[in-house]
Design a protein around this motif. Structure first.
Motif, mmCIF file in Angstrom:
data_model
loop_
_atom_site.group_PDB
_atom_site.id
_atom_site.type_symbol
_atom_site.label_atom_id
_atom_site.label_comp_id
_atom_site.label_asym_id
_atom_site.label_seq_id
_atom_site.Cartn_x
_atom_site.Cartn_y
_atom_site.Cartn_z
ATOM 1 N N MET A 1 0.852 -1.181 0.000
ATOM 2 C CA MET A 1 0.000 0.000 0.000
ATOM 3 C C MET A 1 0.896 1.241 0.000
ATOM 4 S SD MET A 1 -2.897 1.231 2.785
ATOM 5 C CE MET A 1 -3.973 -0.170 2.470
ATOM 6 N N LEU A 2 0.764 2.050 -1.039
ATOM 7 C CA LEU A 2 1.593 3.235 -1.184
ATOM 8 C C LEU A 2 0.739 4.479 -0.954
ATOM 9 C CD1 LEU A 2 4.429 4.307 -1.907
ATOM 10 C CD2 LEU A 2 3.678 4.371 -4.306
ATOM 11 N N PHE A 10 3.586 16.050 4.588
ATOM 12 C CA PHE A 10 4.639 15.065 4.337
ATOM 13 C C PHE A 10 4.107 13.729 4.825
ATOM 14 C CE2 PHE A 10 5.338 16.495 8.589
ATOM 15 C CZ PHE A 10 6.155 15.617 9.276
ATOM 16 N N TRP A 11 4.942 12.723 4.877
ATOM 17 C CA TRP A 11 4.440 11.377 5.177
ATOM 18 C C TRP A 11 3.612 11.313 6.446
ATOM 19 C CZ3 TRP A 11 5.279 9.133 9.777
ATOM 20 C CH2 TRP A 11 6.365 9.587 10.546
ATOM 21 N N TYR A 12 3.873 12.213 7.393
ATOM 22 C CA TYR A 12 3.227 12.194 8.707
ATOM 23 C C TYR A 12 1.702 12.305 8.621
ATOM 24 C CZ TYR A 12 2.396 13.669 13.580
ATOM 25 O OH TYR A 12 1.959 13.776 14.879
ATOM 26 N N SER A 13 1.192 12.858 7.534
ATOM 27 C CA SER A 13 -0.257 12.980 7.364
ATOM 28 C C SER A 13 -0.959 11.625 7.394
ATOM 29 C CB SER A 13 -0.579 13.681 6.040
ATOM 30 O OG SER A 13 -0.065 14.986 6.025
ATOM 31 N N TRP A 14 -0.203 10.559 7.137
ATOM 32 C CA TRP A 14 -0.769 9.210 7.080
ATOM 33 C C TRP A 14 -0.515 8.409 8.365
ATOM 34 C CZ3 TRP A 14 -4.048 8.752 3.322
ATOM 35 C CH2 TRP A 14 -3.840 9.426 2.109
ATOM 36 N N ARG A 15 -0.198 9.086 9.469
ATOM 37 C CA ARG A 15 0.178 8.379 10.700
ATOM 38 C C ARG A 15 -0.924 7.423 11.161
ATOM 39 N NH1 ARG A 15 -1.035 13.478 11.078
ATOM 40 N NH2 ARG A 15 -2.483 14.333 12.632
ATOM 41 N N VAL A 27 2.973 -1.121 4.275
ATOM 42 C CA VAL A 27 2.471 0.231 4.041
ATOM 43 C C VAL A 27 3.651 1.192 3.957
ATOM 44 C CG1 VAL A 27 0.858 2.015 4.793
ATOM 45 C CG2 VAL A 27 0.433 -0.373 5.390
ATOM 46 N N VAL A 28 3.715 1.930 2.866
ATOM 47 C CA VAL A 28 4.807 2.878 2.650
ATOM 48 C C VAL A 28 4.199 4.257 2.399
ATOM 49 C CG1 VAL A 28 6.794 3.496 1.233
ATOM 50 C CG2 VAL A 28 6.259 1.069 1.659
ATOM 51 N N ALA A 29 4.540 5.208 3.260
ATOM 52 C CA ALA A 29 4.129 6.603 3.079
ATOM 53 C C ALA A 29 5.373 7.399 2.724
ATOM 54 C CB ALA A 29 3.474 7.138 4.348
ATOM 55 N N ILE A 30 5.455 7.843 1.496
ATOM 56 C CA ILE A 30 6.661 8.529 1.040
ATOM 57 C C ILE A 30 6.521 10.045 1.188
ATOM 58 C CG2 ILE A 30 7.218 6.718 -0.623
ATOM 59 C CD1 ILE A 30 6.224 8.661 -2.830
ATOM 60 N N ASP A 31 7.654 10.733 1.231
ATOM 61 C CA ASP A 31 7.692 12.165 0.973
ATOM 62 C C ASP A 31 7.847 12.307 -0.537
ATOM 63 O OD1 ASP A 31 7.564 12.925 3.635
ATOM 64 O OD2 ASP A 31 9.731 13.004 3.877
ATOM 65 N N THR A 32 6.856 12.862 -1.198
ATOM 66 C CA THR A 32 6.931 12.978 -2.646
ATOM 67 C C THR A 32 8.008 13.990 -3.040
ATOM 68 O OG1 THR A 32 5.143 14.618 -2.678
ATOM 69 C CG2 THR A 32 4.527 12.311 -2.980
ATOM 70 N N GLY A 64 10.077 -3.410 -4.739
ATOM 71 C CA GLY A 64 10.014 -4.851 -4.916
ATOM 72 C C GLY A 64 8.653 -5.377 -5.316
ATOM 73 N N TYR A 65 7.784 -4.517 -5.848
ATOM 74 C CA TYR A 65 6.424 -4.921 -6.201
ATOM 75 C C TYR A 65 6.101 -4.557 -7.640
ATOM 76 C CZ TYR A 65 5.887 -5.484 -1.176
ATOM 77 O OH TYR A 65 6.051 -5.880 0.122
ATOM 78 N N GLN A 66 5.188 -5.314 -8.226
ATOM 79 C CA GLN A 66 4.714 -5.017 -9.571
ATOM 80 C C GLN A 66 3.489 -4.106 -9.552
ATOM 81 O OE1 GLN A 66 4.072 -8.941 -11.243
ATOM 82 N NE2 GLN A 66 6.175 -9.025 -12.049
ATOM 83 N N SER A 67 2.786 -4.107 -8.423
ATOM 84 C CA SER A 67 1.582 -3.285 -8.303
ATOM 85 C C SER A 67 1.289 -3.046 -6.833
ATOM 86 C CB SER A 67 0.387 -3.963 -8.971
ATOM 87 O OG SER A 67 0.118 -5.215 -8.343
ATOM 88 N N CYS A 68 0.303 -2.190 -6.557
ATOM 89 C CA CYS A 68 0.001 -1.849 -5.166
ATOM 90 C C CYS A 68 -1.415 -1.318 -5.042
ATOM 91 C CB CYS A 68 0.983 -0.780 -4.668
ATOM 92 S SG CYS A 68 0.728 0.850 -5.434
ATOM 93 N N VAL A 69 -1.851 -1.185 -3.804
ATOM 94 C CA VAL A 69 -3.011 -0.357 -3.490
ATOM 95 C C VAL A 69 -2.481 1.070 -3.415
ATOM 96 C CG1 VAL A 69 -4.798 0.212 -1.804
ATOM 97 C CG2 VAL A 69 -4.170 -2.187 -2.207
ATOM 98 N N LEU A 70 -2.958 1.920 -4.297
ATOM 99 C CA LEU A 70 -2.440 3.283 -4.389
ATOM 100 C C LEU A 70 -3.421 4.232 -3.713
ATOM 101 C CD1 LEU A 70 -0.097 4.957 -5.491
ATOM 102 C CD2 LEU A 70 -1.334 5.138 -7.662
ATOM 103 N N VAL A 71 -2.911 5.021 -2.765
ATOM 104 C CA VAL A 71 -3.753 5.903 -1.957
ATOM 105 C C VAL A 71 -3.203 7.327 -2.049
ATOM 106 C CG1 VAL A 71 -4.762 6.313 0.318
ATOM 107 C CG2 VAL A 71 -4.142 3.980 -0.364
ATOM 108 N N GLY A 72 -4.049 8.289 -2.366
ATOM 109 C CA GLY A 72 -3.582 9.661 -2.475
ATOM 110 C C GLY A 72 -4.581 10.662 -1.949
ATOM 111 N N HIS A 73 -4.062 11.728 -1.352
ATOM 112 C CA HIS A 73 -4.885 12.819 -0.847
ATOM 113 C C HIS A 73 -4.392 14.131 -1.435
ATOM 114 C CE1 HIS A 73 -5.241 16.171 2.191
ATOM 115 N NE2 HIS A 73 -6.512 15.872 1.989
#
Length: 271
Positions: A1-2, A10-15, A27-32, A64-73
């Protein structure tokens, strides 16, 4: 899940979501691009939607993945929408929060005066230097208004003083505000047709259509976006679920984390 955050976050919004889903997903929350510890290219042209989408195109296999659950705000939602349009095989399911389909927003703003007024900030941020100065003034007073104010802010108590300080700390470093603001500058300076051309979309995707399951969560007290755009987003999706969260602000995953998590689980478990 990205997880892809919005502006100015920043990533903290997804805490809350990191805690909720980490037992069942990686679950990976990146800083874009341009945020936090991520690279900060210097040119406005480094922050076009095309380049932001390519970042995600590279990040998913790098993890390391071919696909994911993509989540964006918010801006992360724009990136998630456009990534799924351009690279549908990268996305198993798409979850968007308070961000209309990108093809809806531009047309709606041009034809609805109320949304045009709400989008004043885009023209403000297009100015050089001054927006950065204003955001820093008064110990980042603008952050207080955005996250806790009457027009845009979360419900009382949902954003703590500690949370506010985390956001402010992230942008205290000199030059840290310009890259995020450059997202907006680049979007204004790049015509929609040019963005579509640069993304090299297929005939079907050039119309913005998405065949993957889509969940759009929408806080009804969004001070920046008209609710009608959430409904209009349905026509671009074959499998679309729209859920309004009454009383929640633009920062819906921080304002009503329990409800957001519940609706996400329902969507993820549905066949």
């Amino acid at each position: 899940m990205l997880l892809l955050h919005g502006f100015p976050e920043f990533w903290y919004s997804w805490r809350h979501q990191l805690r909720e889903f980490s037992n069942s997903y990686r679950v990976v929350a990146i800083d874009t691009r341009g945020y936090g510890q991520s690279d900060k290219p210097s040119k406005v042209s480094d922050y076009t939607v095309t380049k932001l989408v390519e970042d995600i195109h590279e990040i998913i296999p790098a993890l390391g993945y071919q696909s994911c659950v993509l989540v964006g705000h918010d801006w992360g939602g724009i990136i998630a929408w456009m990534t799924t349009i351009k690279y549908p095989d990268l996305c198993d399911r798409l979850i968007i929060m308070n961000c209309p389909h990108p093809f809806v927003f531009g047309r709606y703003m041009q034809t609805h005066w109320k949304q045009f007024i709400k989008s004043w900030y885009m023209f403000f941020f297009n100015m050089p230097y001054f927006p950065e100065m204003m955001m820093r003034s008064g110990d980042f007073k603008m952050f207080d208004n955005m996250f806790c104010g009457k027009t845009m802010g979360c419900q009382p108590g949902r954003i703590t003083q500690q949370d506010l300080e985390a956001f402010k700390y992230e942008f205290r470093e000199s030059g840290s505000l310009t890259p995020p603001i450059n997202y907006i500058r680049a979007s204004i300076r790049t015509p929609p047709k040019e963005t579509t051309a640069n993304l090299e979309l297929t005939s079907r995707s050039s119309k913005g259509h998405i065949d993957k399951p889509v969940l759009l969560l929408w806080g009804t007290k969004d001070g920046a976006l008209e609710t009608e755009m959430a409904k209009l987003s349905a026509k671009f999706c074959s499998h679309f679920t729209l859920t309004f969260i009454d009383g929640a602000s633009h920062w819906v995953q921080q304002d009503e984390p329990a409800k957001v998590n519940e609706y996400m689980w329902q969507f993820l478990k549905a066949e």
